[in-house]
Design a protein around this motif. Structure first.
Motif, PDB file in Angstrom:
ATOM      1  N   ALA A   9      -1.102  15.480  -5.069  1.00  0.00           N
ATOM      2  CA  ALA A   9      -0.370  15.305  -6.320  1.00  0.00           C
ATOM      3  C   ALA A   9       1.081  14.895  -6.121  1.00  0.00           C
ATOM      4  O   ALA A   9       1.641  14.158  -6.945  1.00  0.00           O
ATOM      5  CB  ALA A   9      -0.434  16.599  -7.136  1.00  0.00           C
ATOM      6  N   PHE A  10       1.709  15.340  -5.027  1.00  0.00           N
ATOM      7  CA  PHE A  10       3.155  15.199  -4.911  1.00  0.00           C
ATOM      8  C   PHE A  10       3.646  14.271  -3.800  1.00  0.00           C
ATOM      9  O   PHE A  10       4.859  14.145  -3.605  1.00  0.00           O
ATOM     10  CB  PHE A  10       3.798  16.582  -4.729  1.00  0.00           C
ATOM     11  N   VAL A  11       2.762  13.644  -3.054  1.00  0.00           N
ATOM     12  CA  VAL A  11       3.217  12.667  -2.069  1.00  0.00           C
ATOM     13  C   VAL A  11       3.733  11.435  -2.822  1.00  0.00           C
ATOM     14  O   VAL A  11       3.065  10.913  -3.707  1.00  0.00           O
ATOM     15  CB  VAL A  11       2.085  12.270  -1.100  1.00  0.00           C
ATOM     16  N   ARG A  12       4.930  10.966  -2.468  1.00  0.00           N
ATOM     17  CA  ARG A  12       5.534   9.795  -3.097  1.00  0.00           C
ATOM     18  C   ARG A  12       5.906   8.784  -2.007  1.00  0.00           C
ATOM     19  O   ARG A  12       6.709   9.079  -1.122  1.00  0.00           O
ATOM     20  CB  ARG A  12       6.791  10.189  -3.894  1.00  0.00           C
ATOM     21  N   PHE A  13       5.339   7.592  -2.083  1.00  0.00           N
ATOM     22  CA  PHE A  13       5.612   6.556  -1.091  1.00  0.00           C
ATOM     23  C   PHE A  13       6.835   5.738  -1.482  1.00  0.00           C
ATOM     24  O   PHE A  13       7.105   5.508  -2.664  1.00  0.00           O
ATOM     25  CB  PHE A  13       4.403   5.614  -0.972  1.00  0.00           C
ATOM     26  N   ARG A  14       7.572   5.295  -0.459  1.00  0.00           N
ATOM     27  CA  ARG A  14       8.666   4.361  -0.653  1.00  0.00           C
ATOM     28  C   ARG A  14       8.405   3.111   0.181  1.00  0.00           C
ATOM     29  O   ARG A  14       7.865   3.186   1.282  1.00  0.00           O
ATOM     30  CB  ARG A  14      10.002   4.987  -0.244  1.00  0.00           C
ATOM     31  N   GLU A  15       8.799   1.994  -0.355  1.00  0.00           N
ATOM     32  CA  GLU A  15       8.527   0.704   0.284  1.00  0.00           C
ATOM     33  C   GLU A  15       9.471   0.454   1.452  1.00  0.00           C
ATOM     34  O   GLU A  15      10.682   0.642   1.354  1.00  0.00           O
ATOM     35  CB  GLU A  15       8.673  -0.401  -0.764  1.00  0.00           C
ATOM     36  N   LEU A  16       8.904   0.039   2.576  1.00  0.00           N
ATOM     37  CA  LEU A  16       9.686  -0.285   3.761  1.00  0.00           C
ATOM     38  C   LEU A  16       9.275  -1.676   4.221  1.00  0.00           C
ATOM     39  O   LEU A  16       8.121  -1.908   4.610  1.00  0.00           O
ATOM     40  CB  LEU A  16       9.410   0.733   4.884  1.00  0.00           C
ATOM     41  N   ARG A  17      10.204  -2.614   4.158  1.00  0.00           N
ATOM     42  CA  ARG A  17       9.904  -3.993   4.553  1.00  0.00           C
ATOM     43  C   ARG A  17      10.220  -4.183   6.035  1.00  0.00           C
ATOM     44  O   ARG A  17      11.329  -3.922   6.485  1.00  0.00           O
ATOM     45  CB  ARG A  17      10.683  -4.982   3.698  1.00  0.00           C
ATOM     46  N   GLU A  18       9.216  -4.645   6.762  1.00  0.00           N
ATOM     47  CA  GLU A  18       9.343  -4.861   8.200  1.00  0.00           C
ATOM     48  C   GLU A  18       8.935  -6.280   8.529  1.00  0.00           C
ATOM     49  O   GLU A  18       8.415  -7.024   7.680  1.00  0.00           O
ATOM     50  CB  GLU A  18       8.445  -3.867   8.956  1.00  0.00           C
ATOM     51  N   ASP A  19       9.162  -6.688   9.802  1.00  0.00           N
ATOM     52  CA  ASP A  19       8.802  -8.042  10.216  1.00  0.00           C
ATOM     53  C   ASP A  19       7.308  -8.288  10.045  1.00  0.00           C
ATOM     54  O   ASP A  19       6.874  -9.399   9.718  1.00  0.00           O
ATOM     55  CB  ASP A  19       9.203  -8.271  11.681  1.00  0.00           C
ATOM     56  N   GLU A  20       6.516  -7.224  10.263  1.00  0.00           N
ATOM     57  CA  GLU A  20       5.066  -7.378  10.165  1.00  0.00           C
ATOM     58  C   GLU A  20       4.578  -7.371   8.714  1.00  0.00           C
ATOM     59  O   GLU A  20       3.408  -7.641   8.450  1.00  0.00           O
ATOM     60  CB  GLU A  20       4.363  -6.239  10.912  1.00  0.00           C
ATOM     61  N   GLY A  21       5.441  -7.051   7.777  1.00  0.00           N
ATOM     62  CA  GLY A  21       5.045  -6.999   6.381  1.00  0.00           C
ATOM     63  C   GLY A  21       5.557  -5.730   5.708  1.00  0.00           C
ATOM     64  O   GLY A  21       6.482  -5.080   6.208  1.00  0.00           O
ATOM     65  N   VAL A  22       4.952  -5.367   4.614  1.00  0.00           N
ATOM     66  CA  VAL A  22       5.381  -4.198   3.832  1.00  0.00           C
ATOM     67  C   VAL A  22       4.589  -2.972   4.255  1.00  0.00           C
ATOM     68  O   VAL A  22       3.364  -3.016   4.395  1.00  0.00           O
ATOM     69  CB  VAL A  22       5.179  -4.441   2.323  1.00  0.00           C
ATOM     70  N   ARG A  23       5.311  -1.879   4.498  1.00  0.00           N
ATOM     71  CA  ARG A  23       4.671  -0.614   4.809  1.00  0.00           C
ATOM     72  C   ARG A  23       5.247   0.429   3.856  1.00  0.00           C
ATOM     73  O   ARG A  23       6.411   0.377   3.465  1.00  0.00           O
ATOM     74  CB  ARG A  23       4.951  -0.201   6.262  1.00  0.00           C
ATOM     75  N   TYR A  24       4.412   1.393   3.480  1.00  0.00           N
ATOM     76  CA  TYR A  24       4.837   2.443   2.570  1.00  0.00           C
ATOM     77  C   TYR A  24       4.912   3.761   3.332  1.00  0.00           C
ATOM     78  O   TYR A  24       3.972   4.129   4.039  1.00  0.00           O
ATOM     79  CB  TYR A  24       3.876   2.552   1.385  1.00  0.00           C
ATOM     80  N   VAL A  25       6.058   4.435   3.184  1.00  0.00           N
ATOM     81  CA  VAL A  25       6.324   5.646   3.950  1.00  0.00           C
ATOM     82  C   VAL A  25       6.589   6.808   2.991  1.00  0.00           C
ATOM     83  O   VAL A  25       7.284   6.649   1.985  1.00  0.00           O
ATOM     84  CB  VAL A  25       7.535   5.456   4.891  1.00  0.00           C
ATOM     85  N   ALA A  26       6.025   7.949   3.320  1.00  0.00           N
ATOM     86  CA  ALA A  26       6.254   9.156   2.524  1.00  0.00           C
ATOM     87  C   ALA A  26       6.559  10.319   3.449  1.00  0.00           C
ATOM     88  O   ALA A  26       5.985  10.427   4.535  1.00  0.00           O
ATOM     89  CB  ALA A  26       5.029   9.476   1.672  1.00  0.00           C
ATOM     90  N   VAL A  27       7.468  11.182   3.019  1.00  0.00           N
ATOM     91  CA  VAL A  27       7.769  12.418   3.735  1.00  0.00           C
ATOM     92  C   VAL A  27       7.355  13.578   2.848  1.00  0.00           C
ATOM     93  O   VAL A  27       7.682  13.607   1.658  1.00  0.00           O
ATOM     94  CB  VAL A  27       9.272  12.516   4.079  1.00  0.00           C
ATOM     95  N   PHE A  28       6.606  14.509   3.415  1.00  0.00           N
ATOM     96  CA  PHE A  28       6.114  15.623   2.619  1.00  0.00           C
ATOM     97  C   PHE A  28       6.019  16.871   3.492  1.00  0.00           C
ATOM     98  O   PHE A  28       5.707  16.782   4.678  1.00  0.00           O
ATOM     99  CB  PHE A  28       4.727  15.300   2.041  1.00  0.00           C
ATOM    100  N   ALA A  29       6.305  18.022   2.889  1.00  0.00           N
ATOM    101  CA  ALA A  29       6.243  19.289   3.623  1.00  0.00           C
ATOM    102  C   ALA A  29       5.246  20.213   2.942  1.00  0.00           C
ATOM    103  O   ALA A  29       5.616  21.006   2.073  1.00  0.00           O
ATOM    104  CB  ALA A  29       7.622  19.939   3.684  1.00  0.00           C
ATOM    105  N   PRO A  30       3.960  20.130   3.312  1.00  0.00           N
ATOM    106  CA  PRO A  30       2.958  20.999   2.683  1.00  0.00           C
ATOM    107  C   PRO A  30       3.152  22.448   3.086  1.00  0.00           C
ATOM    108  O   PRO A  30       3.697  22.751   4.149  1.00  0.00           O
ATOM    109  CB  PRO A  30       1.633  20.440   3.209  1.00  0.00           C
ATOM    110  N   GLU A  31       2.690  23.340   2.241  1.00  0.00           N
ATOM    111  CA  GLU A  31       2.837  24.764   2.524  1.00  0.00           C
ATOM    112  C   GLU A  31       2.035  25.176   3.751  1.00  0.00           C
ATOM    113  O   GLU A  31       2.406  26.100   4.468  1.00  0.00           O
ATOM    114  CB  GLU A  31       2.404  25.578   1.307  1.00  0.00           C
TER     115      GLU A  31
END
Length: 481
Positions: free
Chosen positions: A119-141
């Motif tokens: 429910a709470f993972v949120r991706f952010r767009e990261l543009r790299e030479d190889e293309g677009v990658r989506y990265v999320a940081v999350f700390a599960p209980e």
């Protein structure tokens, strides 16, 4: 150090083969590599080969518990395994067993942590030479990354994404899911255009009229806010909820009630416009009258009942009583609280020293909900969707009367007024505030007094009703402004 379930499983098998009882296994010294055991029985000695039959349900439970962060989990898991393989094959069927209870709660916590991650993972767009990658940081209980990552593969299979947690990372390249150790110094990508769109969407679906901060914190714990973009907007949304709720009510009423308004200062109006107190005597013209309620089809009750039953009382009343719904007699007469419950309520008001004509009396639901039993119509508790459908009319009454105190009589009334399900016995001691600013109090519905199982209980509930009426009246500072 992370210990996989398979590593625990291999070592548990080794201990079982050596006959090491749970009390003799030093799990606190284990690091997942088969070393550092304090007990002599676990030394690297030849072991006898033996196969143990373990129920699939036990294996599934152990896999879940392995994700829990309780430092005693490995010992608890082994104790369960030992008992199952030493004569208690059906142990999980014993719901009263202390080990089963504790482990079941741990498994439930792991499942909840996995659900919160989806429910709470949120991706952010990261543009790299190889293309677009989506990265999320999350700390599960709990350590649920590997358990939950397949959900994101199924949900975002066309994206290249990476999820980073304190326990490690997961990467999906559209073909293969891989897990890896992470460098926690890696920075999270900055806000992107997609995130801005998400925040706009989140603000648009936020419903201030049904705001319940306690429930919001339960469903979206503050511990997760650090990695939620929308969290930065929540304090402002909560602060402005009351004003926005008022605007929503006004807008809804303009749309729903306008066709039934009487045009003051003019002879023209809606044909056969009603002249009841709700439309003819109020200056706000916002309180729903009988014709408005008779024509309401916001839920199926309007088509089944004889007629709608509007509220009754002075528009200057500082105290509003809200019941559940009209009964059989109310449905036939078109007036609230004229049946057995109504007669009891008026006696209780008199005992409390309150003039029943000085308070505004209404119901959360405006039409009679019943089940036919031969020639009789038996009361049926209204469904939550029916209470919510009538919410626009109750909100209109509260807006038009502007009471200082609202006394909700019964659980259905509490849902209608507060938008949440509460036990009356508990809500009686709660400090509740309606979005309008009115103080909300709770008491038992008069019908609960009538249905009491014996005379002592009936006397107890009746006394509580009278006491709550008197306290609400005093809190309102008088019957009318």
């Amino acid at each position: 150090m992370r210990v996989s379930f398979e590593a625990w499983r291999r070592h548990a098998r080794s201990l079982l083969a050596r006959g090491v009882a749970p009390a003799d296994a030093a799990w606190e010294a284990w690091r997942g590599d088969g070393s550092l055991f304090a007990d002599a029985a676990s030394a690297d000695a030849p072991t006898a080969e033996r196969e143990y039959r373990v129920p699939a349900a036990v294996v599934s439970l152990l896999e879940q518990i392995a994700c829990h962060r309780d430092p005693q989990r490995h010992a608890l898991m082994y104790r369960l395994l030992w008992r199952v393989t030493h004569g208690e094959h059906d142990l999980l069927d014993d719901a009263a067993d202390d080990d089963v209870i504790r482990l079941a709660r741990m498994a439930a916590a792991v499942r909840l942590a996995s659900h919160k991650m989806t429910a709470f993972v949120r991706f952010r767009e990261l543009r790299e030479d190889e293309g677009v990658r989506y990265v999320a940081v999350f700390a599960p209980e709990h350590d649920v990354l590997e358990r939950t990552a397949p959900f994101f593969v199924k949900r975002f299979g066309t994206m290249v994404w990476t999820i980073v947690t304190p326990d490690g990372g997961a990467h999906w390249d559209r073909e293969r899911l891989a897990f890896f150790d992470v460098d926690h110094s890696t920075a999270l990508p900055a806000e992107d255009a997609t995130e801005a769109l998400w925040l706009t969407y989140y603000e648009s679906i936020f419903n201030p009229a049904r705001l319940n901060v306690a429930m919001m914190r339960k469903e979206m714990p503050v511990a997760y806010w650090k990695h939620l973009p929308e969290a930065k907007r929540i304090p402002a949304l909560i602060a402005g909820a009351s004003e926005r709720a008022g605007q929503m009510v006004a807008t809804t009423l303009e749309r729903e009630v306008a066709p039934y308004r009487i045009q003051r200062g003019s002879e023209r109006g809606v044909p056969d416009a009603p002249r009841d107190h709700a439309l003819a005597e109020t200056t706000s013209m916002r309180i729903p009258g009988k014709r408005t309620l008779d024509s309401c089809r916001r839920c199926p009750l309007g088509a089944k009942a004889t007629q709608g039953v509007p509220g009754e009382g002075p528009v200057t009343a500082r105290m509003m009583l809200v019941g559940e719904q009209p009964g059989d007699e109310e449905d036939l007469s078109g007036k609230p609280f004229v049946g057995p419950a109504g007669r009891l309520l008026r006696r209780a008001l008199a005992e409390a020293g309150i003039d029943s004509g000085a308070v505004y009396i209404t119901n959360a639901v405006k039409h009679f909900s019943f089940e036919p039993r031969g020639k009789r119509r038996m009361h049926k508790t209204p469904a939550q969707k029916e209470i919510e459908a009538c919410g626009v009319w109750l909100d209109a009454e509260i807006d038009g009367i502007a009471p200082a105190v609202i006394l909700a009589m019964g659980a259905s009334a509490l849902i209608g007024v507060m938008g949440q399900r509460l036990k009356v016995s508990e809500a009686r001691s709660m400090e509740l505030i309606h979005p309008s600013g009115a103080q909300v109090r709770a008491t038992y519905h008069p019908s609960a007094v009538l249905r009491a199982i014996d005379e002592p209980r009936k006397a107890e509930l009746h006394a509580a009703l009278v006491s709550d009426l008197r306290a609400a009246f005093e809190a309102a500072g008088g019957a009318s402004a």
